[in-house]
Write a protein that holds these residues in place. Structure first.
Motif, short mmCIF file in Angstrom:
data_model
loop_
_atom_site.label_atom_id
_atom_site.label_comp_id
_atom_site.label_asym_id
_atom_site.label_seq_id
_atom_site.Cartn_x
_atom_site.Cartn_y
_atom_site.Cartn_z
N LYS A 1 0.84 -1.20 0.00
CA LYS A 1 0.00 0.00 0.00
C LYS A 1 0.87 1.25 0.00
N LYS A 2 0.34 2.31 -0.55
CA LYS A 2 0.99 3.62 -0.51
C LYS A 2 0.08 4.53 0.31
N GLN A 3 0.64 5.09 1.40
CA GLN A 3 -0.12 5.97 2.27
C GLN A 3 0.73 7.16 2.67
N ARG A 4 0.07 8.25 2.98
CA ARG A 4 0.79 9.40 3.50
C ARG A 4 1.40 9.04 4.85
N LEU A 5 2.65 9.44 5.03
CA LEU A 5 3.37 9.13 6.26
C LEU A 5 2.61 9.64 7.48
N ARG A 6 2.08 10.84 7.42
CA ARG A 6 1.37 11.44 8.56
C ARG A 6 0.16 10.59 8.95
N LYS A 7 -0.50 9.98 7.96
CA LYS A 7 -1.65 9.13 8.28
C LYS A 7 -1.20 7.88 9.02
N VAL A 8 -0.06 7.35 8.66
CA VAL A 8 0.44 6.12 9.28
C VAL A 8 0.93 6.39 10.70
N VAL A 9 1.71 7.46 10.90
CA VAL A 9 2.31 7.70 12.21
C VAL A 9 1.42 8.50 13.14
N GLY A 10 0.44 9.21 12.59
CA GLY A 10 -0.43 10.02 13.44
C GLY A 10 0.39 11.06 14.19
N GLN A 11 0.24 11.09 15.50
CA GLN A 11 0.96 12.06 16.34
C GLN A 11 2.28 11.49 16.88
#
Length: 129
Positions: free
Chosen positions: A27-37
């Motif tokens: 999958k390709k996802q935005r890093l910010r979505k994966v790591v959250g805060q």
């Protein structure tokens, strides 16, 4: 910024389901979505050991994998193997090596403790006879 990851359907990173499967979907996802805060850092820890491929080549190869099912094995073909093969052309995983080292250490401690307990038992039982 994007983070490419392989995902085992129905399994989180620490899930036992990831051990029981042999397939993953990239999958390709935005890093910010994966790591959250959560805090994160880029860790190209093998750069001193292996020569990284050119960035354009890494990106090209990564994009070619998006949406594809790939073989997955927690010991020989895990996510770290996947990304190190993209970056260096060589699948490497210290996660596996570290896990094996830990398992060997635990088994050594357990074996030592068992031998010690048997030795003490033999002494105690030997004195009673």
């Amino acid at each position: 910024m994007y983070r490419l990851r392989c995902e085992v359907p129905g399994a989180g990173i620490s899930s036992l389901n990831s051990i029981a499967t042999d397939c993953a979907v990239v999958k390709k996802q935005r890093l910010r979505k994966v790591v959250g805060q959560d805090k994160y850092q880029i860790n190209n820890k093998y750069d001193k050991r292996y020569t990284p491929r050119p960035v354009d080549e890494i990106i090209f190869r990564a994009k070619a994998k998006v949406g594809k099912k790939i073989a997955y094995n927690v010991i020989s073909q895990n996510c770290e193997h996947f990304v190190t093969k993209l970056r260096y052309g060589i699948p490497v995983s210290d996660q596996v090596n570290d896990g094996i080292d830990l398992a060997e250490t635990v088994m050594t401690v357990i074996t030592g403790a068992a031998v010690g307990i048997m030795g003490i038992a033999a002494l105690v039982l030997g004195r009673k006879h």
